[in-house]
Enzyme design. Structure first.
Site, mmCIF file in Angstrom:
data_model
loop_
_atom_site.group_PDB
_atom_site.id
_atom_site.type_symbol
_atom_site.label_atom_id
_atom_site.label_comp_id
_atom_site.label_asym_id
_atom_site.label_seq_id
_atom_site.Cartn_x
_atom_site.Cartn_y
_atom_site.Cartn_z
ATOM 1 N N ARG A 195 0.850 -1.197 0.000
ATOM 2 C CA ARG A 195 0.000 0.000 0.000
ATOM 3 C C ARG A 195 0.884 1.245 0.000
ATOM 4 O O ARG A 195 0.608 2.230 -0.652
ATOM 5 C CB ARG A 195 -0.938 0.028 1.219
ATOM 6 C CG ARG A 195 -1.586 1.404 1.349
ATOM 7 C CD ARG A 195 -2.811 1.512 2.263
ATOM 8 N NE ARG A 195 -2.957 0.575 3.312
ATOM 9 C CZ ARG A 195 -2.374 0.681 4.533
ATOM 10 N NH1 ARG A 195 -1.598 1.697 4.827
ATOM 11 N NH2 ARG A 195 -2.580 -0.249 5.429
ATOM 12 N N TYR A 237 -13.730 18.850 -15.997
ATOM 13 C CA TYR A 237 -14.004 17.423 -16.183
ATOM 14 C C TYR A 237 -15.085 16.989 -15.182
ATOM 15 O O TYR A 237 -15.007 17.321 -13.989
ATOM 16 C CB TYR A 237 -12.717 16.627 -15.969
ATOM 17 C CG TYR A 237 -12.950 15.133 -15.915
ATOM 18 C CD1 TYR A 237 -13.283 14.425 -17.064
ATOM 19 C CD2 TYR A 237 -12.869 14.442 -14.716
ATOM 20 C CE1 TYR A 237 -13.518 13.070 -17.017
ATOM 21 C CE2 TYR A 237 -13.100 13.080 -14.660
ATOM 22 C CZ TYR A 237 -13.428 12.394 -15.814
ATOM 23 O OH TYR A 237 -13.673 11.051 -15.753
ATOM 24 N N ASP A 278 -4.507 20.201 -14.350
ATOM 25 C CA ASP A 278 -4.876 18.892 -14.881
ATOM 26 C C ASP A 278 -4.346 18.840 -16.315
ATOM 27 O O ASP A 278 -4.883 19.499 -17.211
ATOM 28 C CB ASP A 278 -6.396 18.721 -14.826
ATOM 29 C CG ASP A 278 -6.845 17.331 -15.269
ATOM 30 O OD1 ASP A 278 -6.128 16.703 -16.062
ATOM 31 O OD2 ASP A 278 -7.928 16.887 -14.841
ATOM 32 N N LYS A 301 -5.575 7.867 -19.576
ATOM 33 C CA LYS A 301 -5.753 8.409 -20.914
ATOM 34 C C LYS A 301 -4.450 8.295 -21.729
ATOM 35 O O LYS A 301 -4.036 7.200 -22.031
ATOM 36 C CB LYS A 301 -6.256 9.847 -20.815
ATOM 37 C CG LYS A 301 -7.375 10.049 -19.756
ATOM 38 C CD LYS A 301 -8.677 9.343 -20.098
ATOM 39 C CE LYS A 301 -9.676 9.299 -18.931
ATOM 40 N NZ LYS A 301 -9.984 10.580 -18.314
HETATM 41 C C1 LIG Z 1 -10.473 10.995 -17.047
HETATM 42 C C2 LIG Z 1 -10.098 12.297 -16.482
HETATM 43 C C3 LIG Z 1 -9.902 12.482 -15.106
HETATM 44 C C4 LIG Z 1 -10.151 11.383 -14.093
HETATM 45 O O1 LIG Z 1 -9.282 10.317 -14.222
HETATM 46 P P1 LIG Z 1 -9.636 8.796 -13.861
HETATM 47 O O2 LIG Z 1 -8.382 8.072 -14.164
HETATM 48 O O3 LIG Z 1 -10.810 8.386 -14.697
HETATM 49 O O4 LIG Z 1 -9.983 8.790 -12.398
HETATM 50 C C5 LIG Z 1 -9.511 13.727 -14.668
HETATM 51 N N1 LIG Z 1 -9.321 14.757 -15.533
HETATM 52 C C6 LIG Z 1 -9.512 14.614 -16.853
HETATM 53 C C7 LIG Z 1 -9.288 15.786 -17.756
HETATM 54 C C8 LIG Z 1 -9.899 13.394 -17.381
HETATM 55 O O5 LIG Z 1 -10.105 13.266 -18.703
#
Ligand SMILES: *Cc1c(COP(=O)(O)O)cnc(C)c1O
Length: 395
Positions: free
Chosen positions: A59, A112, A184, A209
Site C-alpha cells: 500500500r 471534467y 490537470d 488516458k
Molecule cells: C479521465 C479524467 C480524469 C479522471 O481520471 P480517472 O483516471 O478516470 O480517475 C480527470 N481529468 C480529466 C481531464 C480526465 O479526462
C-alpha cells in the site's frame, strides 16, 4: 532502485523520448530483466525488524510503482512523481493533503465531470469552498480570488469545449494571492505541455488516458517539485490507500515508453481531421486549438508543443438526434467515453459524459446539443476521414 522517493533520474539525457523510455528504470538488479518486473507481492521479507530492502508493504510502496513514479517525474521534468489508483484519487489526495475546511478553491466552469462531482458532492460538504469561473477570462479569475483562496485548479485544454487557459498568467495571479496552482494536464500530456515549467506547483494526470495510451488501465499521477507537497501526497497514499497495483503500474510504464511516438500521430491525425471538418458543409463550429480561428490558438501555440488529439465540433443541424445519427454511423470511431488511447473514440457530451448538467446551463457555457467529441487515435488518416464523412452524410 530507490525506495519510496521516486525522484527524476537526473543521470539520463534530457531528450523527452529518452526520458520516456528510461527514466525511473534500470535493469532489474536480481536478474538483469530490461523491463521492470511486475512485483505482485503485498509484503516484503525483513532480515530483522525494520531491516529491509526499502519495501515493507505495497500500500505504501512497491518496486514496480517506484519505477513508474520515477518515469512520470521524468516526463514532467519534476522532482517527484506520485502514482494513484485513478486520476480522481490523485485529485482527492491533493485536496486532502493541502487544504483544510474553510479554504477556498477557484476553478474552471467547464471542468471534467468527475472532478466537478468530487469538488461539489464530496469536498463542499466537508467544508471546502469552490468558485467556478471561465479561466480564459483572467479578470473574472482574479475577481474570484479571496484571502482564503489556497488553490487554483486549472484544466487546459478543457473537456469538451477545448478552451485554452493561460497557465503562466494564472500562476502569476495565484502567486500574488499566495495560492498554489494545480494543472490537470490529462488532455495535453507532458509531451505537449509542461505546467511546472510555466509556474504551476502540481500537475495532475489521469494516466488512464494518454500516458497509459491503450485503454487498458485506470491510474492517476501527481508530479511536483515541492518536497512539502510530495510528502503530503505520499502521506495520503499511505494513510488513505489509493495506491495503484503492480500490474496497472507496469502497464502504465509500458505505455509511457511510446508516449512521444503516439502523441506525434495523435496530433497529426487530429490536425488533418480538424481541417477536414472545418471545410465540411454538415459541420458548424470546430473546436480545435490548432485552428487559427480558435480563440485560444495563440496561447496554445505558446504554451504547447502541438495541439493534441482531441477535437469537438457542432453540426449545422444542432439537434441531439442529428448528433446521434453521426454517433451511430461510424465504424472505425468507437462510440465510448474516455480518451487518449490508440483507438479513435467518438462521444456525445450532452447525452453521455455531461448529461448531468442541466440543458440550459450546458448550452450557456457553449456545450450545444449537437456537440460531438473525438479522441483521435493513431489509425490511418484516410480511414478516419472516410469513416466520419460517411457518418456525416447520414445527417
Ligand atoms: C479521465 C479524467 C480524469 C479522471 O481520471 P480517472 O483516471 O478516470 O480517475 C480527470 N481529468 C480529466 C481531464 C480526465 O479526462
Amino acid at each position: 532502485m530507490s525506495t519510496s522517493d521516486a525522484s527524476a533520474d537526473h543521470d539520463i539525457p534530457s531528450g523527452f523520448g529518452t526520458r520516456a523510455v528510461h527514466a525511473g528504470q534500470e535493469p532489474d538488479p536480481a536478474t538483469g530483466a530490461v523491463m521492470t518486473p511486475i512485483y505482485q507481492s503485498s509484503t516484503f521479507a525483513q532480515s530483522a525488524p525494520g531491516e529491509h530492502k526499502g519495501y515493507e508493504y505495497s500500500r505504501v510502496s512497491n518496486p514496480t510503482r517506484t519505477a513508474l513514479e520515477g518515469n512520470l517525474a521524468g516526463l514532467e521534468n519534476a522532482e517527484h512523481g506520485i502514482a494513484f489508483a485513478s486520476g480522481v484519487a490523485g485529485i482527492d489526495a491533493i485536496l486532502k493533503g493541502g487544504l483544510r475546511p474553510g479554504d477556498h478553491v477557484v476553478t474552471t466552469n467547464d471542468l471534467y465531470g468527475g472532478t466537478f462531482r468530487l469538488f461539489k458532492e464530496v469536498f463542499e460538504p466537508y467544508g471546502l469552498d469552490f468558485t467556478f469561473v471561465d479561466m480564459t477570462d483572467l479578470e473574472a479569475t482574479e475577481a474570484a480570488l479571496r484571502p482564503e483562496t489556497e488553490l487554483l485548479w486549472v484544466e487546459t485544454p478543457t473537456n469538451p469545449l477545448m478552451r485554452i487557459a493561460d497557465i503562466e498568467a494564472l500562476c502569476d495571479l495565484a502567486a500574488a494571492n499566495d495560492a498554489d496552482v494545480a494543472v490537470d494536464n490529462t488532455f495535453a500530456s507532458p509531451f505537449l505541455q509542461q505546467p511546472l515549467s510555466l509556474g504551476a506547483d502540481l500537475v495532475l494526470h489521469s494516466a488512464t488516458k494518454y500516458l497509459g495510451g491503450h485503454s487498458d488501465l485506470i491510474l492517476g499521477a501527481v508530479c511536483t517539485d515541492s518536497d512539502e507537497w510530495a510528502e503530503a501526497l505520499r502521506f495520503q497514499v499511505k494513510s488513505a490507500g489509493a495506491s495503484p497495483g503492480p500490474m496497472d503500474s507496469f502497464l502504465a510504464l509500458r505505455g509511457t515508453k511510446t508516449l512521444h511516438l503516439r502523441m506525434e500521430r495523435h496530433c497529426e491525425n487530429a490536425r488533418r481531421l480538424a481541417d477536414f471538418l472545418d471545410d465540411h458543409d454538415k459541420v458548424g463550429r470546430v473546436r480545435y486549438p490548432g485552428l487559427a480561428s480558435h480563440p485560444g490558438h495563440d496561447i496554445a501555440a505558446r504554451q504547447m508543443e502541438d495541439f493534441g488529439g482531441m477535437i469537438s465540433f457542432e453540426l449545422t443541424d444542432d439537434r441531439i438526434e442529428a448528433a446521434k445519427t453521426v454517433l451511430s454511423g461510424t465504424d472505425v470511431f468507437l462510440l465510448a467515453e474516455s480518451l487518449g488511447g490508440v483507438e479513435s473514440l467518438i462521444e456525445h457530451p450532452a447525452s453521455m459524459t455531461h448529461a448531468s448538467i442541466p440543458p440550459e446551463e450546458r448550452r450557456e457555457i457553449g456545450l450545444t446539443d449537437s456537440l460531438i467529441r473525438l479522441s483521435v487515435g493513431v489509425e490511418d488518416i484516410d480511414d478516419l476521414r472516410t469513416d466520419l464523412d460517411r457518418a456525416l452524410a447520414a445527417v
